[in-house]
Scaffold this motif. Sequence first.
Motif, PDB file in Angstrom:
ATOM      1  N   SER A  49       0.854  -1.181   0.000  1.00 50.94           N
ATOM      2  CA  SER A  49       0.000   0.000   0.000  1.00 50.94           C
ATOM      3  C   SER A  49       0.892   1.233   0.000  1.00 50.94           C
ATOM      4  CB  SER A  49      -0.913   0.012   1.230  1.00 50.94           C
ATOM      5  OG  SER A  49      -1.679   1.197   1.267  1.00 50.94           O
ATOM      6  N   GLY A  50       0.602   2.167  -0.892  1.00 51.72           N
ATOM      7  CA  GLY A  50       1.391   3.383  -0.992  1.00 51.72           C
ATOM      8  C   GLY A  50       1.272   4.001  -2.363  1.00 51.72           C
ATOM      9  N   PHE A  51       2.182   4.926  -2.672  1.00 49.22           N
ATOM     10  CA  PHE A  51       2.150   5.629  -3.949  1.00 49.22           C
ATOM     11  C   PHE A  51       3.223   5.076  -4.874  1.00 49.22           C
ATOM     12  CE2 PHE A  51       0.033   8.646  -1.168  1.00 49.22           C
ATOM     13  CZ  PHE A  51      -1.038   9.039  -1.958  1.00 49.22           C
ATOM     14  N   TRP A  52       2.833   4.854  -6.129  1.00 49.09           N
ATOM     15  CA  TRP A  52       3.753   4.356  -7.159  1.00 49.09           C
ATOM     16  C   TRP A  52       3.786   5.361  -8.306  1.00 49.09           C
ATOM     17  CZ3 TRP A  52       3.297   3.198 -12.339  1.00 49.09           C
ATOM     18  CH2 TRP A  52       4.368   2.497 -12.919  1.00 49.09           C
ATOM     19  N   GLY A  53       4.978   5.599  -8.839  1.00 51.84           N
ATOM     20  CA  GLY A  53       5.114   6.544  -9.945  1.00 51.84           C
ATOM     21  C   GLY A  53       6.151   6.094 -10.948  1.00 51.84           C
ATOM     22  N   LEU A  54       5.916   6.448 -12.196  1.00 52.51           N
ATOM     23  CA  LEU A  54       6.866   6.190 -13.280  1.00 52.51           C
ATOM     24  C   LEU A  54       7.356   7.536 -13.797  1.00 52.51           C
ATOM     25  CD1 LEU A  54       8.217   4.132 -15.212  1.00 52.51           C
ATOM     26  CD2 LEU A  54       6.253   4.453 -16.741  1.00 52.51           C
ATOM     27  N   PHE A  87       8.321   3.645  -5.531  1.00 52.58           N
ATOM     28  CA  PHE A  87       7.225   3.224  -4.645  1.00 52.58           C
ATOM     29  C   PHE A  87       7.509   3.757  -3.255  1.00 52.58           C
ATOM     30  CE2 PHE A  87       5.373   0.288  -1.529  1.00 52.58           C
ATOM     31  CZ  PHE A  87       4.028   0.471  -1.844  1.00 52.58           C
ATOM     32  N   MET A  88       6.507   4.455  -2.689  1.00 52.99           N
ATOM     33  CA  MET A  88       6.634   5.027  -1.358  1.00 52.99           C
ATOM     34  C   MET A  88       5.481   4.528  -0.503  1.00 52.99           C
ATOM     35  SD  MET A  88       6.896   9.033  -0.275  1.00 52.99           S
ATOM     36  CE  MET A  88       8.466   9.156  -1.123  1.00 52.99           C
ATOM     37  N   THR A  89       5.810   3.958   0.645  1.00 53.07           N
ATOM     38  CA  THR A  89       4.789   3.423   1.530  1.00 53.07           C
ATOM     39  C   THR A  89       4.021   4.560   2.202  1.00 53.07           C
ATOM     40  OG1 THR A  89       6.260   3.323   3.446  1.00 53.07           O
ATOM     41  CG2 THR A  89       6.243   1.416   1.949  1.00 53.07           C
ATOM     42  N   ASP A  90       2.945   4.187   2.889  1.00 56.11           N
ATOM     43  CA  ASP A  90       2.159   5.185   3.613  1.00 56.11           C
ATOM     44  C   ASP A  90       2.968   5.842   4.722  1.00 56.11           C
ATOM     45  OD1 ASP A  90      -0.028   4.598   2.029  1.00 56.11           O
ATOM     46  OD2 ASP A  90      -0.732   3.006   3.379  1.00 56.11           O
ATOM     47  N   GLU A  91       4.037   5.155   5.171  1.00 57.82           N
ATOM     48  CA  GLU A  91       4.897   5.737   6.210  1.00 57.82           C
ATOM     49  C   GLU A  91       5.989   6.625   5.633  1.00 57.82           C
ATOM     50  OE1 GLU A  91       4.309   2.453   5.937  1.00 57.82           O
ATOM     51  OE2 GLU A  91       2.702   2.388   7.447  1.00 57.82           O
ATOM     52  N   GLY A  92       6.039   6.760   4.304  1.00 56.70           N
ATOM     53  CA  GLY A  92       7.024   7.622   3.679  1.00 56.70           C
ATOM     54  C   GLY A  92       8.332   6.946   3.350  1.00 56.70           C
ATOM     55  N   ILE A 108       6.143  12.414  -3.752  1.00 57.26           N
ATOM     56  CA  ILE A 108       6.763  11.385  -4.593  1.00 57.26           C
ATOM     57  C   ILE A 108       7.695  12.008  -5.633  1.00 57.26           C
ATOM     58  CG2 ILE A 108       4.958  11.269  -6.380  1.00 57.26           C
ATOM     59  CD1 ILE A 108       5.326   8.207  -6.278  1.00 57.26           C
ATOM     60  N   LEU A 109       7.404  13.253  -6.068  1.00 56.48           N
ATOM     61  CA  LEU A 109       8.307  13.927  -6.996  1.00 56.48           C
ATOM     62  C   LEU A 109       9.639  14.225  -6.312  1.00 56.48           C
ATOM     63  CD1 LEU A 109       8.847  15.226  -9.743  1.00 56.48           C
ATOM     64  CD2 LEU A 109       7.835  17.340  -8.862  1.00 56.48           C
ATOM     65  N   ASP A 110       9.587  14.637  -5.048  1.00 56.29           N
ATOM     66  CA  ASP A 110      10.822  14.897  -4.299  1.00 56.29           C
ATOM     67  C   ASP A 110      11.635  13.609  -4.151  1.00 56.29           C
ATOM     68  OD1 ASP A 110      12.483  16.673  -2.473  1.00 56.29           O
ATOM     69  OD2 ASP A 110      11.912  15.083  -1.073  1.00 56.29           O
ATOM     70  N   PRO A 149       7.136  13.329 -14.633  1.00 54.62           N
ATOM     71  CA  PRO A 149       6.246  12.272 -14.150  1.00 54.62           C
ATOM     72  C   PRO A 149       5.344  11.780 -15.286  1.00 54.62           C
ATOM     73  CG  PRO A 149       5.477  14.417 -13.404  1.00 54.62           C
ATOM     74  CD  PRO A 149       6.783  14.659 -14.106  1.00 54.62           C
ATOM     75  N   LEU A 150       5.369  10.497 -15.541  1.00 48.62           N
ATOM     76  CA  LEU A 150       4.547   9.909 -16.590  1.00 48.62           C
ATOM     77  C   LEU A 150       3.280   9.267 -16.041  1.00 48.62           C
ATOM     78  CD1 LEU A 150       7.370   8.191 -18.685  1.00 48.62           C
ATOM     79  CD2 LEU A 150       6.410  10.478 -18.968  1.00 48.62           C
ATOM     80  N   LEU A 151       3.368   8.749 -14.837  1.00 48.51           N
ATOM     81  CA  LEU A 151       2.212   8.079 -14.235  1.00 48.51           C
ATOM     82  C   LEU A 151       2.400   8.029 -12.728  1.00 48.51           C
ATOM     83  CD1 LEU A 151      -0.444   6.490 -14.661  1.00 48.51           C
ATOM     84  CD2 LEU A 151       0.935   4.406 -14.826  1.00 48.51           C
ATOM     85  N   ILE A 152       1.374   8.447 -11.985  1.00 45.26           N
ATOM     86  CA  ILE A 152       1.383   8.370 -10.527  1.00 45.26           C
ATOM     87  C   ILE A 152       0.045   7.809 -10.075  1.00 45.26           C
ATOM     88  CG2 ILE A 152       1.574   9.646  -8.360  1.00 45.26           C
ATOM     89  CD1 ILE A 152       3.254  11.724  -9.755  1.00 45.26           C
ATOM     90  N   MET A 153       0.073   6.863  -9.168  1.00 44.12           N
ATOM     91  CA  MET A 153      -1.171   6.271  -8.658  1.00 44.12           C
ATOM     92  C   MET A 153      -0.954   5.786  -7.231  1.00 44.12           C
ATOM     93  SD  MET A 153      -1.240   2.593 -10.637  1.00 44.12           S
ATOM     94  CE  MET A 153      -1.240   3.394 -12.233  1.00 44.12           C
ATOM     95  N   ARG A 154      -2.062   5.595  -6.543  1.00 47.48           N
ATOM     96  CA  ARG A 154      -2.000   5.034  -5.206  1.00 47.48           C
ATOM     97  C   ARG A 154      -2.405   3.563  -5.275  1.00 47.48           C
ATOM     98  NH1 ARG A 154      -1.829   5.688   0.118  1.00 47.48           N
ATOM     99  NH2 ARG A 154      -3.262   4.508   1.423  1.00 47.48           N
TER     100      ARG A 154
END
Length: 387
Positions: A216-221, A250-255, A292-294, A372-377
């Motif tokens: 669970s968390g944020f994923w980005g390409l 990939f970044m978890t909910d805890e960062g 997530i960009l940072d 950023p091409l794609l970001i989703m949770r």
Amino acid sequence: MRLEQRIGRVDRIGQAKKVRAINFVFEDSVEFRVREVLEQKLAVIFEEFGIDKTGDVLDSSQAGEIFEDIFISAFINPETIETSVDYTVSRIREEIREVRENSVLYGISDEPDIQAVERLRSHPLPHWVERMTVGYLNSHGGKAARKRSWWELTWPDGQVLQKCVFTSRENERYNDATLLNLENSRVRGLALNLPQIAAGQPLSCVAVNGLPANISGFWGLFEVRLQAGLQKHSQIIRIPLVRRRYLSIFMTDEGKMFLPTARHIWDTMQTAEPKVLHSLSHEESLAAYEQILDAAEKAGKELFDSLQQEHRSSITREEERGMHAFESRRKAIDRVGLPEVRQYRQTKCDLEEKEWRNELEMAKQIVPEIRPLLIMRIVKGGACDYE
């Protein structure tokens, strides 16, 4: 390769006559010696890698630069032919090895992987291309009408394509249909100009079948780019002015950031289509985007450093190539008997060298960029059967 291309213009498919190609070269000349040694060395590479795996490398623009360098070096210092050829062959060998390692096609083993074949056969890419194209037409003044198992498409400029089928491969069923995939110029143009993710854009919450339930968390390409020079296309220098690499985060909910998990999610999404459940609010999306960009900027620094090193190496090779080329041209010009012709060619050579140096200096100016091409949770429970 140039000789093979010339022969191919005559000995082509449908040629009824027997074709014999005879190439003349002066004995005891520098060209003869270079070709003699080079062909012996290349025969070893053909034996090691196979001709089919070396053709793309030897016929590339980079190979042309490599062979040009060796001939210039041989003409200037004929006694170092053996050393120059060995160095050239090592560069070709390394280039072929890199192609084999980085190319999906060359990486396929001689023994077919049945599971890989099945994954490719059932890949959802044609479905994605279909949704992209139909969605674009319906929102930009075009029209997409479903006709049994094919589409009738009307593009915004009025062009009509009848009996269109979205598929990634040839099929006897579609002999009389128009195949639309990423090889089609219009479809490829849509794919290359997909909008980027903007700050504050609602981010989707998705479930991906096949992922562990605890992810669970944020994923980005992201695309890490190096833009060199002030112009898009160079007329003289022979180095790419745009270099890019791709990075998944990939970044978890805890960062906490986990790059291996990000790559696993990306691999899974190649065959398992994500299911969109809902979207985050504007405030939540904006905060997640910045976070997530940072993280991507920090993780992408190593990729950009490698791009920068590649670019600097290309600049160095281009400087060496250009200096040898202009030095060789000036020596040839000095041997011209007519003063007027010699002066004209010298002036033209000076202008071309000045332009080359200007482009080279501009190419040394680089601009980093991360897109950023794609970001989703990714929500928990992606491993469950949600279909």
